[in-house]
Design a protein around this motif. Structure first.
Motif, PDB file in Angstrom:
ATOM      1  N   HIS A 105      -1.461  11.637   8.281  1.00 33.51           N
ATOM      2  CA  HIS A 105      -1.929  10.267   8.046  1.00 33.51           C
ATOM      3  C   HIS A 105      -0.830   9.298   8.461  1.00 33.51           C
ATOM      4  O   HIS A 105       0.293   9.727   8.781  1.00 33.51           O
ATOM      5  CB  HIS A 105      -2.304  10.055   6.572  1.00 33.51           C
ATOM      6  CG  HIS A 105      -1.146  10.198   5.622  1.00 33.51           C
ATOM      7  ND1 HIS A 105      -0.201   9.216   5.448  1.00 33.51           N
ATOM      8  CD2 HIS A 105      -0.765  11.216   4.818  1.00 33.51           C
ATOM      9  CE1 HIS A 105       0.690   9.622   4.560  1.00 33.51           C
ATOM     10  NE2 HIS A 105       0.372  10.835   4.163  1.00 33.51           N
ATOM     11  N   ASP A 138       0.094   6.553   6.556  1.00 35.37           N
ATOM     12  CA  ASP A 138       0.523   5.752   5.406  1.00 35.37           C
ATOM     13  C   ASP A 138       1.977   6.036   5.044  1.00 35.37           C
ATOM     14  O   ASP A 138       2.284   6.558   3.966  1.00 35.37           O
ATOM     15  CB  ASP A 138      -0.371   6.040   4.195  1.00 35.37           C
ATOM     16  CG  ASP A 138      -1.389   4.933   3.982  1.00 35.37           C
ATOM     17  OD1 ASP A 138      -1.177   3.830   4.527  1.00 35.37           O
ATOM     18  OD2 ASP A 138      -2.378   5.184   3.282  1.00 35.37           O
ATOM     19  N   PHE A 139       2.858   5.697   5.963  1.00 35.43           N
ATOM     20  CA  PHE A 139       4.293   5.858   5.716  1.00 35.43           C
ATOM     21  C   PHE A 139       5.013   4.793   6.525  1.00 35.43           C
ATOM     22  O   PHE A 139       4.431   4.156   7.411  1.00 35.43           O
ATOM     23  CB  PHE A 139       4.770   7.263   6.114  1.00 35.43           C
ATOM     24  CG  PHE A 139       4.611   7.563   7.574  1.00 35.43           C
ATOM     25  CD1 PHE A 139       3.444   8.139   8.051  1.00 35.43           C
ATOM     26  CD2 PHE A 139       5.611   7.262   8.476  1.00 35.43           C
ATOM     27  CE1 PHE A 139       3.282   8.413   9.411  1.00 35.43           C
ATOM     28  CE2 PHE A 139       5.464   7.525   9.840  1.00 35.43           C
ATOM     29  CZ  PHE A 139       4.296   8.094  10.303  1.00 35.43           C
ATOM     30  N   ASN A 140       6.262   4.595   6.195  1.00 35.70           N
ATOM     31  CA  ASN A 140       7.041   3.632   6.958  1.00 35.70           C
ATOM     32  C   ASN A 140       8.514   3.983   6.833  1.00 35.70           C
ATOM     33  O   ASN A 140       8.924   4.704   5.932  1.00 35.70           O
ATOM     34  CB  ASN A 140       6.789   2.201   6.454  1.00 35.70           C
ATOM     35  CG  ASN A 140       7.375   1.148   7.372  1.00 35.70           C
ATOM     36  OD1 ASN A 140       7.664   1.413   8.541  1.00 35.70           O
ATOM     37  ND2 ASN A 140       7.573  -0.047   6.853  1.00 35.70           N
ATOM     38  N   HIS A 189       2.414  14.572   8.624  1.00 39.14           N
ATOM     39  CA  HIS A 189       1.822  14.114   7.367  1.00 39.14           C
ATOM     40  C   HIS A 189       0.290  14.185   7.400  1.00 39.14           C
ATOM     41  O   HIS A 189      -0.355  14.274   6.356  1.00 39.14           O
ATOM     42  CB  HIS A 189       2.203  12.649   7.075  1.00 39.14           C
ATOM     43  CG  HIS A 189       3.666  12.430   6.849  1.00 39.14           C
ATOM     44  ND1 HIS A 189       4.520  13.395   6.392  1.00 39.14           N
ATOM     45  CD2 HIS A 189       4.435  11.318   7.006  1.00 39.14           C
ATOM     46  CE1 HIS A 189       5.740  12.904   6.287  1.00 39.14           C
ATOM     47  NE2 HIS A 189       5.719  11.659   6.655  1.00 39.14           N
ATOM     48  N   ARG A 207       0.825  -1.207   0.000  1.00 41.68           N
ATOM     49  CA  ARG A 207       0.000   0.000   0.000  1.00 41.68           C
ATOM     50  C   ARG A 207       0.863   1.262   0.000  1.00 41.68           C
ATOM     51  O   ARG A 207       0.373   2.348  -0.310  1.00 41.68           O
ATOM     52  CB  ARG A 207      -0.996   0.014   1.153  1.00 41.68           C
ATOM     53  CG  ARG A 207      -0.416   0.238   2.507  1.00 41.68           C
ATOM     54  CD  ARG A 207      -1.478   0.165   3.606  1.00 41.68           C
ATOM     55  NE  ARG A 207      -2.178   1.439   3.760  1.00 41.68           N
ATOM     56  CZ  ARG A 207      -3.499   1.595   3.647  1.00 41.68           C
ATOM     57  NH1 ARG A 207      -4.278   0.563   3.415  1.00 41.68           N
ATOM     58  NH2 ARG A 207      -4.054   2.775   3.778  1.00 41.68           N
ATOM     59  N   ILE A 208       2.139   1.115   0.373  1.00 41.49           N
ATOM     60  CA  ILE A 208       3.085   2.232   0.265  1.00 41.49           C
ATOM     61  C   ILE A 208       4.076   1.909  -0.843  1.00 41.49           C
ATOM     62  O   ILE A 208       4.825   0.928  -0.729  1.00 41.49           O
ATOM     63  CB  ILE A 208       3.842   2.466   1.581  1.00 41.49           C
ATOM     64  CG1 ILE A 208       2.857   2.643   2.732  1.00 41.49           C
ATOM     65  CG2 ILE A 208       4.751   3.679   1.454  1.00 41.49           C
ATOM     66  CD1 ILE A 208       3.524   2.860   4.061  1.00 41.49           C
TER      67      ILE A 208
END
Lengths: 229, 229
Positions: free
Chosen positions: B218, B220-222, B216, B156-157
């Protein structure tokens, strides 16, 4: 733009050398220049003594902390974190007031062996301690999440990787960004974390950084924040 | 391979749902299944109640901690970190002995408001506390450095990003790697940090993770470790 780089270890040498190579006037600050130059042995990490570096950078002046800080329009704290507040006291609040003070250090305590402990954590950080101790300085925490060779030469690691910036003064953060751009950092690799409390997060990654250095067997790596959007 | 997933929040639901979708028998563990199913309000983070998730996953059983742990050949601790040791006590040392115990939680204390404090730090970690409390379990710390949606769907990333694994038992770390591969993690994205003391580093990145989430807007990061070699 003239710089004072406080600290004569590998980090200070590397940053001062880069700024010098970029044509910026640089003074390196130390407690006692005579004592620093008299040292002929490698440091605890096996790095050559400052005097050898200085022979190759004679145009960089080595001055007592206060004189160096008075010289620089910007000041970089590149001392070991545990000595930072004392070094900045010696530099003198009057020589830091109104200036951008870039803090690249980490509050690591090696006195109990490896791995070092980080103190403070959670509700405070060295970046905040420095800001509180010198309220008239514009403290920006940056570059503390990587090896010093990566700080001044991001291209030595291929691929995307990032540098964090935080501080209470937006103009001072932008000054830090300018310096980072001059070091070769792409703008999209510079992550603005907002006010100086962001230093809690960037300092607390040090234990993972140190573990990764042990696993990889070298320090040629850096963090990247991979984002979906 | 059957799994017990301890914890009924978003993390537990997400992991249990993924394992179920992969065809693994799954039991979710909770303190009191009746009380869990009776909850009709969203949780403090606004997530829907477990009962709604369970309607869509009727093949996943909801059991008291001890029964769930007895059921699973592997056990995942997906409770909130502050409740982890108590939940595992309820699961019972006899139901954890000899098993791979995957700890994905973080010792975050939200009781004093945001941002939460991390405790322990530096010389200890929740992963180590769990290993000490259950010496016959094979504790592996993993997946705790990201949002749960990323845990089970790394694609998803876009771009490269990584997951850390550490634990004292090499075979248990390999079991964790197998599970991560089945979740879609590329092998080169799985970083083995060695023994369980590596959990100090991966837990201590949470303050930076939380700050980045705020910046951010959100999750949705790593993290990615970009390496020269």
């Amino acid at each position: 733009m003239s710089y004072a780089v406080l600290g004569t270890g590998m980090v200070g040498q590397t940053l001062a050398g880069k700024l010098d190579a970029l044509g910026q006037p640089v003074a390196v600050g130390t407690r006692d220049p005579g004592a620093t130059l008299a040292r002929t042995e490698p440091d605890a990490m096996g790095n050559p003594p400052f005097a050898r570096w200085h022979e190759q950078h004679p145009e960089v002046s080595l001055l007592p902390f206060a004189e160096a800080a008075a010289f620089g329009e910007r000041v970089i704290n590149a001392t070991s974190g545990i000595a930072a507040l004392q070094a900045l006291e010696a530099a003198g609040a009057e020589h830091l007031a109104g200036k951008v003070l870039l803090d690249v250090s980490n509050p690591l305590d090696f006195s109990h062996g490896m791995p070092p402990s980080l103190d403070p954590v959670n509700t405070d950080s060295l970046g905040e301690q420095i800001q509180r101790a010198f309220p008239a300085a514009k403290v920006v925490k940056t570059l503390n999440t990587m090896n010093c060779l990566v700080m001044v030469d991001p291209a030595r690691i291929p691929g995307e990787h990032d540098v964090f910036v935080c501080g209470n003064d937006a103009g001072a953060r932008e000054a830090a960004v300018e310096m980072l751009l001059s070091f070769g950092w792409p703008r999209q690799a510079i992550i603005d974390l907002g006010d100086i409390t962001g230093a809690r997060g960037t300092e607390m990654v040090l234990p993972l950084w140190l573990r990764l250095m042990g696993v990889h067997g070298h320090a040629d790596f850096n963090f990247h924040i991979d984002r979906a959007r």
